[in-house]
Design an enzyme around this catalytic site. Structure first.
Site, PDB file in Angstrom:
ATOM      1  N   GLY A 470      50.674  83.428  51.939  1.00 26.84           N
ATOM      2  CA  GLY A 470      49.659  82.387  52.096  1.00 26.84           C
ATOM      3  C   GLY A 470      48.443  82.516  51.194  1.00 26.84           C
ATOM      4  N   PRO A 604      38.230  81.502  42.951  1.00 27.98           N
ATOM      5  CA  PRO A 604      37.256  81.294  44.026  1.00 27.98           C
ATOM      6  C   PRO A 604      37.716  80.284  45.084  1.00 27.98           C
ATOM      7  CG  PRO A 604      36.414  80.487  41.903  1.00 27.98           C
ATOM      8  CD  PRO A 604      37.693  81.218  41.623  1.00 27.98           C
ATOM      9  N   LYS A 605      38.550  79.340  44.689  1.00 23.05           N
ATOM     10  CA  LYS A 605      39.017  78.336  45.659  1.00 23.05           C
ATOM     11  C   LYS A 605      39.961  78.987  46.678  1.00 23.05           C
ATOM     12  CE  LYS A 605      41.107  73.719  45.644  1.00 23.05           C
ATOM     13  NZ  LYS A 605      41.691  72.701  44.741  1.00 23.05           N
ATOM     14  N   LYS A 674      39.085  93.875  44.331  1.00 23.15           N
ATOM     15  CA  LYS A 674      39.207  94.737  45.517  1.00 23.15           C
ATOM     16  C   LYS A 674      40.084  94.109  46.612  1.00 23.15           C
ATOM     17  CE  LYS A 674      34.834  97.298  45.192  1.00 23.15           C
ATOM     18  NZ  LYS A 674      33.492  97.441  45.821  1.00 23.15           N
ATOM     19  N   GLU A 678      41.969  91.269  54.078  1.00 27.23           N
ATOM     20  CA  GLU A 678      41.666  91.941  55.343  1.00 27.23           C
ATOM     21  C   GLU A 678      40.181  91.900  55.670  1.00 27.23           C
ATOM     22  OE1 GLU A 678      44.710  93.516  56.421  1.00 27.23           O
ATOM     23  OE2 GLU A 678      45.664  93.309  54.463  1.00 27.23           O
TER      24      GLU A 678
HETATM   25 MO1  MOS Z   1      48.371  93.165  56.255  1.00 29.05          MO
HETATM   26  S1  MOS Z   1      48.146  93.805  58.207  1.00 29.05           S
HETATM   27  O1  MOS Z   1      48.569  94.717  55.543  1.00 29.05           O
HETATM   28  O2  MOS Z   1      49.749  92.195  56.262  1.00 29.05           O
END
Ligand code: MOS
Length: 711
Positions: A470, A604-605, A674, A678
């Protein structure tokens, strides 16, 4: 003609395919003669199968075969542990014996001509059990120290760490807070449910599978069946969300392959939404105790963070729960202790921001409580305790933009207009609260390979066996490739999601841009240089035309010793406004501003979109998500989207902003990125519960912050 694509808000190159339905997901690769598998699951949490009667199921219309532990072939289950598998314990073996170790464990597979026939016949299988005593209540389990703790990138961390004299410093601290924070089990709930189509050709197997790591699926299934990994091809071009649930290879993939072999035809196994709560992992239920001690002027003297999480009886799943507490703030006396509660459940797994999302909820809630106890602005408290270097690893940060993030997000949010007193801000009868929290997530960089092929017509094909669940890997890699080749983006085709392509690492831990991106960049630069040299021209198009045949370059990239020299993390800050209805206890998030220091932003989008997705995930974690585990039997009574609510459009605030502060980090990887997948989820839940405290004066220490807790 511009070929500077890195940093441009390029729209998704696969967007049209997705919105027109042309993009095919695992369950959509229907094959001729394909049969369907339906899984029969155990209804006890521990024990043995006493009897299993499949006669009625076998007579069902369209039924091809019923596989149980009595007639399924014995599989070698050779050792295999990818970076995403728990290193301690052994994976569940399906249909190999009569043992049941969790509610919902697969105990039979019914194969039929249609999915309806398979599901109908599955309901006709009669099973009796010899139950044994079980534990599915985390409050009744004595947690134990794990054998080993590791991050989702396989980095081993000690389960317990200590520096200075935390108990002494806490005892003599002028101000202290000590509290327990709990968050319940959460399920990933991607829109695309897990599915596998398996087709054998002799001893060669092809799997169309929902996976975040095609090569790992091939290696796992090869090990299970005792065949060479190169005999297994895994195809997975599109993944409809996953959040970590497709990192590992789960038992249904083995069942599809087993079923296809028994039936002598391709077999599709697709999980129902309910089954997604019994076989593809979840974020574990976690209980954490945090004690903070500080001087009157707000300097941290002690951090003690002790947390335990549920895991199965057969594997130790252990995430990086306490990482942030070890280095996020400057503090001489720190104690962290991580433990596991072994229960009769299926093994949990990584879920977006695994470890950090849970651990930072506890730490950043406690920091807010400390700010209240000190009568200090929460941003001020964090600035006061900003470390100059990583005091756990004893290394300098490659870059750390927390100060810039606090400033940027606070300014955009309007934090200076906050009145400090709880219950002091209102909008009519609604209580308004402003809260904030810090975010962090490690920069992960793994070995990756890519291939670039320049064609005489001046187009290029670039490949790597990456995934795109995604975030936009299809697009961002096309940008990196086009820029490195110096070609217009329309002339570059990037292909991923197939084990026939060069190796890519797991699509997790926010490492794809850094790792696959660096390999793609290097392969494209090499292909361009080779073409220019061989073609004897300064212009690439002229060079490839002269050469008259494809020019190929394959590159493997590997991290150097940066991680020995630097502590490398993305950092951020999240600011939230909530409105709490004092009569109904309902919380609505009104605005959210996140600022991130995440290195270079390739698109950036897409990055903004990814961050907003993470923030919305954080709203779910804070206010809604809770997989209820029935302590009597390990069932999840709300294993559906009606009773396990996740945020919908109406739950998302009108104002959601993601700011990327300027950061040029030359140490992290060749691209200087980076990753943000997450970190966007980290800090959101505590920012919301901190805002709820500011609005109401009530501290939510057990998620989710549902109305019953606010009345
Ligand atoms: Mo992410 S929890 O490493 O798919």
């Amino acid at each position: 003609m511009t070929t500077a694509f890195i940093g441009q808000p390029v729209s998704r190159v696969d967007g049209r395919q997705k919105v027109t339905g042309a993009a095919r997901y695992a369950a959509e690769f229907d094959l001729p003669r394909q049969a369907h598998g339906a899984i029969v699951r155990s209804t006890v949490a521990n024990g043995r199968i006493a009897s299993i009667d499949s006669a009625a199921a076998e007579r069902g219309p369209g039924v091809v075969a019923v596989l149980t532990h009595r007639n399924a072939p014995r599989l070698p289950y050779s050792p295999h542990k990818g970076a995403v598998d728990p290193q301690v314990g052994e994976r569940l073996h399906v249909l190999q014996d009569d043992r049941v170790s969790h509610q919902g464990q697969p105990i039979a597979l019914v194969i039929a001509d249609t999915v309806e026939q398979a599901r109908h016949a599955a309901a006709l299988v009669r099973v009796t059990y010899t139950p044994e005593s079980w534990t599915t209540d985390i409050t009744r389990v004595a947690p134990v120290q794990p054998t080993q703790q590791k991050t989702d990138q396989g980095e081993v961390r000690p389960p317990a760490t200590r520096r200075g004299d935390p108990e002494g410093a806490l005892a003599s601290a002028e101000v202290k807070v000590e509290q327990t924070y709990i968050h319940p089990r959460e399920n990933h709930n991607p829109i695309e449910m897990h599915a596998t189509i398996a087709a054998w050709d002799g001893d060669r197997l092809t799997l169309w599978d929902k996976t975040q790591w095609v090569h790992n699926t091939a290696e796992e299934i090869a090990a299970v069946f005792g065949i060479p990994a190169q005999n297994v091809r895994v195809i997975s071009p599109f993944v409809g969300g996953a959040f970590g649930s497709s990192l590992r290879t789960w038992p249904h993939v083995t069942l599809a392959a087993l079923g296809a072999r028994a039936a002598g035809r391709p077999v599709k196994v697709m999980l129902s939404r309910r089954e997604m709560y019994y076989g593809v992992g979840y974020r574990p239920h976690t209980v954490q105790q945090v004690a903070l001690g500080a001087s009157r002027d707000g300097r941290l003297a002690a951090i003690m963070h002790d947390g335990y999480q549920e895991t199965s009886t057969y594997e130790e799943f252990s995430e990086a729960l306490l990482n942030a507490s070890r280095f996020l703030y400057s503090c001489p006396n720190v104690d962290t202790r991580h433990r596991l509660a072994r229960m009769n459940v299926h093994t949990p797994t990584y879920m977006r921001a695994p470890g950090e999302a849970s651990g930072v909820f506890a730490l950043e809630s406690a920091m807010d409580e400390l700010a209240v106890a000190l009568n200090m602005d929460p941003v001020e408290l964090r600035l006061l305790n900003e470390p100059e270097r990583d005091e756990f690893k004893k290394l300098p940060f490659s870059s750390r933009s927390t100060r810039a993030c606090y400033r940027a997000a606070a300014e955009r949010f309007g934090w200076s207009r906050r009145s400090a007193q709880p219950r002091s801000m209102r909008d009519g009868r609604l209580l308004i609260g402003w809260g904030m929290a810090t975010a962090t997530y490690p920069m992960n960089f793994a070995p990756a390979s890519a291939m670039a092929r320049l064609l005489p017509d001046g187009t290029a094909e670039v490949t790597s066996a990456a995934s795109d669940m995604g975030p936009g890997t299809w697009t961002s890699m096309t940008q990196v490739a086009a820029e490195a080749l110096g070609l217009p983006i329309e002339r570059v085709k990037f292909v991923l999601g197939d084990t026939r392509l060069p190796n890519a690492p797991v699509h997790g831990g926010s490492l794809t841009m850094a790792s696959v991106g660096s390999a793609v960049q290097a392969a494209c630069r090499k292909a361009r240089e080779d073409a220019l040299a061989r073609g004897g021209a300064n212009d690439l198009l002229e060079a490839v035309r002269r050469i008259g045949q494809p020019v190929e370059a394959s590159v493997d990239t590997n991290p150097g010793d940066e991680s020995q020299r630097f502590s490398m993390h993305a950092f951020g800050a999240v600011f939230v406004e909530v409105a709490v209805d004092p009569d109904l206890g309902e919380t609505r998030v009104r605005s959210m501003v996140g600022a991130y220091g995440a290195g270079r932003i390739v698109n950036p989008k897409l990055t903004r979109s990814q961050c907003i997705g993470g923030m919305i995930g954080g709203i779910g974690m804070a206010l809604m998500e809770h997989a209820v585990l029935d302590a009597r039997n390990g069932r999840v009574p709300n294993a559906n989207l009606a009773e396990y609510p996740v945020p919908v459009h109406a739950d998302t605030p009108p104002v959601m902003e993601a700011i990327f502060v300027e950061e040029h980090d030359l140490h992290v990887n060749p691209l200087g990125v980076k990753g943000v997948g997450e970190i966007a989820m980290v800090g959101v839940a505590p920012a919301i519960t901190n805002a709820i405290f500011h609005a109401t004066g009530k501290r939510i220490r057990e998620l989710p912050a549902t109305p019953d807790k606010l009345l």
